[in-house]
Design a protein around this motif. Structure first.
Motif, PDB file in Angstrom:
ATOM      1  N   HIS A 668       0.841  -1.191   0.000  1.00 49.90           N
ATOM      2  CA  HIS A 668       0.000   0.000   0.000  1.00 49.90           C
ATOM      3  C   HIS A 668       0.883   1.250   0.000  1.00 49.90           C
ATOM      4  N   VAL A 669       0.360   2.337  -0.555  1.00 48.09           N
ATOM      5  CA  VAL A 669       1.128   3.569  -0.712  1.00 48.09           C
ATOM      6  C   VAL A 669       0.351   4.716  -0.088  1.00 48.09           C
ATOM      7  N   ALA A 670       1.068   5.529   0.724  1.00 43.78           N
ATOM      8  CA  ALA A 670       0.505   6.750   1.292  1.00 43.78           C
ATOM      9  C   ALA A 670       0.984   7.935   0.470  1.00 43.78           C
ATOM     10  N   VAL A 671       0.064   8.824   0.067  1.00 46.43           N
ATOM     11  CA  VAL A 671       0.374   9.985  -0.770  1.00 46.43           C
ATOM     12  C   VAL A 671      -0.022  11.241   0.003  1.00 46.43           C
ATOM     13  N   SER A 672       0.935  12.170   0.162  1.00 48.45           N
ATOM     14  CA  SER A 672       0.641  13.438   0.844  1.00 48.45           C
ATOM     15  C   SER A 672      -0.064  14.380  -0.136  1.00 48.45           C
ATOM     16  N   ASP A 673      -1.368  14.546   0.040  1.00 51.86           N
ATOM     17  CA  ASP A 673      -2.206  15.418  -0.790  1.00 51.86           C
ATOM     18  C   ASP A 673      -2.067  16.836  -0.229  1.00 51.86           C
ATOM     19  N   LYS A 674      -1.017  17.545  -0.645  1.00 50.03           N
ATOM     20  CA  LYS A 674      -0.553  18.737   0.066  1.00 50.03           C
ATOM     21  C   LYS A 674      -1.617  19.831   0.172  1.00 50.03           C
ATOM     22  N   ASP A 675      -2.139  20.303  -0.979  1.00 44.46           N
ATOM     23  CA  ASP A 675      -3.063  21.442  -0.919  1.00 44.46           C
ATOM     24  C   ASP A 675      -4.463  21.053  -0.465  1.00 44.46           C
ATOM     25  N   ASN A 676      -4.757  19.749  -0.366  1.00 45.25           N
ATOM     26  CA  ASN A 676      -5.991  19.301   0.274  1.00 45.25           C
ATOM     27  C   ASN A 676      -5.794  19.038   1.750  1.00 45.25           C
ATOM     28  N   HIS A 677      -4.549  19.200   2.268  1.00 44.94           N
ATOM     29  CA  HIS A 677      -4.230  19.092   3.688  1.00 44.94           C
ATOM     30  C   HIS A 677      -4.642  17.720   4.245  1.00 44.94           C
ATOM     31  N   ARG A 678      -4.215  16.683   3.549  1.00 50.21           N
ATOM     32  CA  ARG A 678      -4.559  15.332   3.994  1.00 50.21           C
ATOM     33  C   ARG A 678      -3.589  14.339   3.374  1.00 50.21           C
ATOM     34  N   ILE A 679      -3.716  13.083   3.803  1.00 51.47           N
ATOM     35  CA  ILE A 679      -2.937  11.975   3.247  1.00 51.47           C
ATOM     36  C   ILE A 679      -3.923  10.902   2.811  1.00 51.47           C
ATOM     37  N   GLN A 680      -3.711  10.350   1.611  1.00 50.16           N
ATOM     38  CA  GLN A 680      -4.550   9.284   1.093  1.00 50.16           C
ATOM     39  C   GLN A 680      -3.735   7.998   0.980  1.00 50.16           C
ATOM     40  N   VAL A 681      -4.387   6.887   1.299  1.00 47.83           N
ATOM     41  CA  VAL A 681      -3.734   5.581   1.239  1.00 47.83           C
ATOM     42  C   VAL A 681      -4.385   4.775   0.116  1.00 47.83           C
ATOM     43  N   PHE A 682      -3.554   4.186  -0.766  1.00 47.53           N
ATOM     44  CA  PHE A 682      -4.009   3.385  -1.897  1.00 47.53           C
ATOM     45  C   PHE A 682      -3.371   1.995  -1.809  1.00 47.53           C
ATOM     46  N   ASP A 683      -4.062   1.007  -2.410  1.00 52.72           N
ATOM     47  CA  ASP A 683      -3.468  -0.328  -2.441  1.00 52.72           C
ATOM     48  C   ASP A 683      -2.476  -0.421  -3.598  1.00 52.72           C
ATOM     49  N   ALA A 684      -1.917  -1.619  -3.799  1.00 52.25           N
ATOM     50  CA  ALA A 684      -0.870  -1.805  -4.805  1.00 52.25           C
ATOM     51  C   ALA A 684      -1.386  -1.588  -6.220  1.00 52.25           C
ATOM     52  N   ASN A 685      -2.701  -1.638  -6.435  1.00 55.44           N
ATOM     53  CA  ASN A 685      -3.285  -1.439  -7.765  1.00 55.44           C
ATOM     54  C   ASN A 685      -3.786  -0.016  -7.981  1.00 55.44           C
ATOM     55  N   GLY A 686      -3.563   0.881  -7.003  1.00 53.93           N
ATOM     56  CA  GLY A 686      -3.991   2.262  -7.144  1.00 53.93           C
ATOM     57  C   GLY A 686      -5.419   2.525  -6.722  1.00 53.93           C
ATOM     58  N   SER A 687      -6.040   1.588  -5.992  1.00 56.63           N
ATOM     59  CA  SER A 687      -7.411   1.791  -5.524  1.00 56.63           C
ATOM     60  C   SER A 687      -7.398   2.486  -4.165  1.00 56.63           C
ATOM     61  N   PHE A 688      -8.305   3.458  -3.996  1.00 53.74           N
ATOM     62  CA  PHE A 688      -8.357   4.226  -2.754  1.00 53.74           C
ATOM     63  C   PHE A 688      -8.767   3.327  -1.584  1.00 53.74           C
ATOM     64  N   GLN A 689      -8.102   3.549  -0.398  1.00 56.46           N
ATOM     65  CA  GLN A 689      -8.404   2.776   0.798  1.00 56.46           C
ATOM     66  C   GLN A 689      -9.012   3.647   1.897  1.00 56.46           C
ATOM     67  N   HIS A 690      -8.255   4.630   2.402  1.00 56.44           N
ATOM     68  CA  HIS A 690      -8.798   5.488   3.459  1.00 56.44           C
ATOM     69  C   HIS A 690      -7.991   6.775   3.523  1.00 56.44           C
ATOM     70  N   LEU A 691      -8.496   7.755   4.327  1.00 56.83           N
ATOM     71  CA  LEU A 691      -7.868   9.063   4.494  1.00 56.83           C
ATOM     72  C   LEU A 691      -7.150   9.145   5.825  1.00 56.83           C
ATOM     73  N   ILE A 692      -6.158  10.020   5.904  1.00 48.67           N
ATOM     74  CA  ILE A 692      -5.491  10.376   7.146  1.00 48.67           C
ATOM     75  C   ILE A 692      -5.446  11.900   7.186  1.00 48.67           C
ATOM     76  N   PRO A 693      -6.050  12.540   8.220  1.00 47.01           N
ATOM     77  CA  PRO A 693      -6.808  11.934   9.313  1.00 47.01           C
ATOM     78  C   PRO A 693      -8.133  11.338   8.837  1.00 47.01           C
ATOM     79  N   ARG A 694      -8.634  10.401   9.587  1.00 45.52           N
ATOM     80  CA  ARG A 694      -9.821   9.660   9.143  1.00 45.52           C
ATOM     81  C   ARG A 694     -11.068  10.537   9.116  1.00 45.52           C
ATOM     82  N   ASP A 695     -11.084  11.621   9.938  1.00 42.60           N
ATOM     83  CA  ASP A 695     -12.278  12.490   9.981  1.00 42.60           C
ATOM     84  C   ASP A 695     -12.099  13.722   9.104  1.00 42.60           C
TER      85      ASP A 695
END
Length: 782
Positions: A668-695
């Motif tokens: 899985h890969v975590a991507v820092s979505d800078k100007d959206n002020h969040r981090i997104q986690v994707f699986d090995a195929n590029g499918s979205f999993q969850h946000l950080i922070p979760r709320d």
């Protein structure tokens, strides 16, 4: 620019020189060296310029496109026979060839022996030798045809040309050229594909065809023999086309005239604007000169005012000096010869008159604060007028040690204006200041300034004189730390700060805005972005091994420009370093051995990225944050693009300038979505999993506010790394802190609640021994 009316006749006269010679060799067609075969014919290019067959055939044999040197028109046709013949010029050439009686140049169109042609049949459009002409007369189908001697046709054509080329007969020459002649000498038209006689006209395709063409491609079409009615109908159509072209010519001429008038108007307006600009330039210069004079007068007045003020202050200080001198003389006399009662009376008088007033003590505090400011990495001291409190705070600074784990931050001391409250026991405060001044001098002597910056441990920087500087001969012990539990992370966070690597500068071991880091089994790589280089350190001794150098030979790049994100992987004893260059829109694969000189360099997927920033390794594949394209790309180590994910937006799986990446153990890969002020986690195929922070939510409180964010919220996250237990460490760049989250995105710890101080942290890296954080032109090692 003069505007002239141009007619068809004038244009014809202007282009006569171009149309009467070959566009390639510039030889006039009338002066061509006549050759038997197709080379002495004239061909028409698709742009309607003419060329001799010899030049055209030589160009086509090279396999290149035909480029017209007159109009730069490119022609891709490579078949010589598909270029249309210039019938008029070919007829002129045939007349000249027919005139060479001693050396016949025109061959027979019937016999296979290519015998010299002597007669011409206008009905069959064939040039015949003597034998074929006899057979032609004796044939029943052509017995009624009239054969003409070629030499007689050449003589007659020459006589007609002399008659119609006189200046007074120009109109007659034009009509003679435009009207068909019974003595015109023509060539037998042949199919460009099969080289057979063209006998039929296909009305569906509007083209002449031979028998083979009819059998192969036009069998179901409507085709006819070129009869008089058919030819007349096509003549009428071509006449209509000519009239349409004349109308288009007139329209273009009107447009040209309009454009010329507009151009004249624009030039007049530009001349007027230029004159206005020059007039404005003179006015601006005059205004600037006037303003300069006024500012000089203001400066002179301010100088005089300041001089008067300083003179008044100097006089006041001189008066105070005399007063103190008199007090000192009086005190010395009383102390030397006075009684006990006189000494006690003098003590009360000195306190009442404030001869040792707060202004003297305040200047002493300012002097000590300046000495402390020269010593970097100290706690800030704020002067509020309380002499005793300031003395106590400065004394505490000298006692700071690593065991106390105080935050270390370079900050200028702020000394304010003294307040009016009186100071109790000024003598004790002065003694405290004198004692602390000696401590400051001792601290400055304890840490010498080396010529080149070296990595210095905190205990050595703040310890007594016996502490030594870290050198390459004193390696750090290779420790494999036990992974902390989540509870230990909540309590201790990043752990103990063990060393600080580098200062701001461009020398070896110094940095300017490091934006990327990578670590392998023995070395630490730091992307020194604004110094346009990558520095390599021994991760055990923190010794600077040098600057990464690219090979000057080969097809790959030979230098770096603003490297940002980095990642590395070790393959068969060799380190493969993937470096992202934001300003050049490229990603480099650099192969390294033991030397700082790269063994090989190549660009991955050139022309694919736009403003890439971060890079990561996930299951042997390279993941690139293509920031300005608002997406992530997954590549092989050889640069083959496997797939991409992400678009611009605020939804799940969408980005707004993604910056950095971190890979978990399961791919899985975590991507820092800078100007959206969040981090997104994707699986090995590029499918979205969850946000950080979760709320996270676009309008949630604490995400986009200008004040201090709550713990767990992010503002402009950048560099990230993952530890042995898949916990995510995040550089919260916009909030000047580092935060830690669990694998599922739960908040664990934030540096805002600890003594660690960061300034715009941008990059992180981790191994089994240490955690590296790039912040404020240095690298902090925990």
């Amino acid at each position: 620019m003069e505007d002239t009316e141009v007619s068809l006749q004038e244009l014809g006269a202007q282009t006569a020189a171009v149309s009467s010679c070959c566009v390639f060799c510039k030889v006039p067609f009338k002066d061509m060296v006549l050759r038997v075969g197709r080379r002495y014919e004239v061909k028409v290019l698709h742009c309607l310029h003419s060329a001799c067959g010899r030049c055209l055939e030589e160009i086509l044999t090279t396999g290149q496109e035909v480029l017209c040197p007159v109009c730069d028109h490119r022609i891709k046709e490579q078949d010589y026979h598909k270029y249309l013949c210039n019938f008029a010029e070919n007829q002129t050439l045939d007349y000249r060839a027919a005139g060479f009686a001693s050396t016949p140049l025109i061959t027979c169109d019937e016999c296979v022996d290519a015998c010299p042609a002597v007669q011409y049949c206008a009905r069959c459009v064939r040039r015949l030798c003597a034998e074929c002409a006899e057979h032609h007369r004796r044939s029943r189908a052509s017995a009624s045809h009239v054969l003409t001697e070629l030499t007689a046709m050449a003589e007659l054509a020459e006589a007609q040309a002399k008659e119609v080329t006189a200046p007074e007969d120009s109109q007659r020459a034009t009509s003679a050229r435009s009207s068909p002649s019974s003595l015109s000498l023509h060539r037998l038209p042949l199919c460009a594909i099969h080289r057979r006689e063209l006998e039929f006209f296909c009305e569906d395709c509007s083209m002449m065809c031979c028998r083979e063409c009819i059998r192969e491609s036009h069998e179901t079409h409507v085709y006819k023999l070129p009869s008089g009615s058919l030819v007349e109908r096509q003549r009428q159509g071509l006449s209509e086309n000519a009239q349409q072209l004349q109308g288009l010519f007139s329209s273009l001429q009107e447009r040209r005239k309009t454009l010329s008038e507009n151009l004249h108007g624009c030039e007049a307006e530009l001349a007027k604007a230029l004159q206005n600009i020059r007039h404005l330039e003179v006015q601006v210069k005059e205004a600037l000169q006037q303003r300069r004079i006024e500012m000089l007068d203001e400066v002179k007045a301010f100088r005089d005012q300041q001089r008067e003020s300083h003179e008044a202050r100097r006089a006041s200080l001189a008066s105070q000096l005399l007063t103190r001198w008199r007090a000192i003389d009086f005190l010395e006399k009383v102390l030397a010869r006075g009684t006990n009662c006189e000494v006690l009376l003098l003590t009360g008088y000195i306190s009442a008159q404030r001869l040792l007033g707060q202004d003297v003590l305040a200047s002493k505090v300012a002097e000590l604060a300046l000495c402390a400011a020269l010593r970097p990495k100290q706690l800030p001291v704020k002067w509020s007028g309380d002499v005793a409190a300031a003395a106590h705070e400065i004394s505490q600074m000298a006692a700071v040690r690593t065991q106390g784990r105080h935050t270390i931050e370079a900050s200028p001391l702020q000394v304010g204006e003294p307040q009016t409250e009186e100071v109790s026991e000024p003598t004790e405060a002065a003694e405290a200041f004198e004692s602390h001044e000696r401590q400051i001098v001792s601290l400055q002597d304890a840490v010498p300034a080396p010529p080149a910056p070296q990595p210095i441990c905190l205990s050595q920087a703040l310890g007594p004189r016996k502490a030594a500087t870290v050198t390459a001969t004193e390696p750090r012990q290779k420790l494999v730390r036990r992974p902390k539990s989540d509870q230990e992370i909540r309590e201790s966070g990043l752990g103990e700060l063990r060393a600080v690597l580098g200062l701001e500068g461009d020398a070896l071991g110094c940095f300017r805005s490091p934006c990327g880091m990578a670590v392998d089994s023995s070395r630490l790589y730091v992307a020194d972005t604004l110094n346009h280089r990558i520095q390599i350190f021994d991760k055990f001794t923190l010794e600077a091994l040098g600057v990464l150098r690219l090979p000057s030979s080969g097809d790959g790049p030979s230098s770096l420009s603003d490297p940002s994100g980095m990642c590395c992987v070790e393959v068969k004893g060799m380190t493969i370093l993937v470096v992202v260059e934001y300003t050049l829109d490229r990603v480099l694969r650099i192969e390294l051995g033991q030397s700082p000189l790269a063994a090989a360099v190549r660009e991955l997927a050139p022309g694919t990225f736009y403003g890439p920033f971060g890079a990561g390794i996930s299951q042997g594949r390279v993941v690139i944050a293509d920031s300005c394209n608002h997406r992530c790309l997954v590549l092989t180590l050889n640069g083959q693009v496997l797939f991409e994910f992400g678009t611009r937006g605020q939804g799940r799986g969408q980005f707004d300038y993604p910056e950095c990446l971190a890979a978990f153990a399961d791919g899985h890969v975590a991507v820092s979505d800078k100007d959206n002020h969040r981090i997104q986690v994707f699986d090995a195929n590029g499918s979205f999993q969850h946000l950080i922070p979760r709320d996270w939510a676009p309008e949630s409180e604490g995400h986009l506010g200008s004040g201090r964010l709550r713990a767990g919220a992010l503002r402009g996250p950048m560099g990230m790394c993952v530890d042995a237990r898949d916990r995510l460490f995040v550089c919260d760049c916009g909030s000047d802190r580092v935060q830690i989250f669990s694998r599922q995105g739960d908040f664990l710890w934030s540096s805002c609640s600890a003594t660690c101080i960061f300034r715009s942290p941008t990059a992180m890296a981790a191994d089994e021994q240490s955690l590296y954080v790039a912040s404020d032109h240095c690298v902090q090692i925990f």
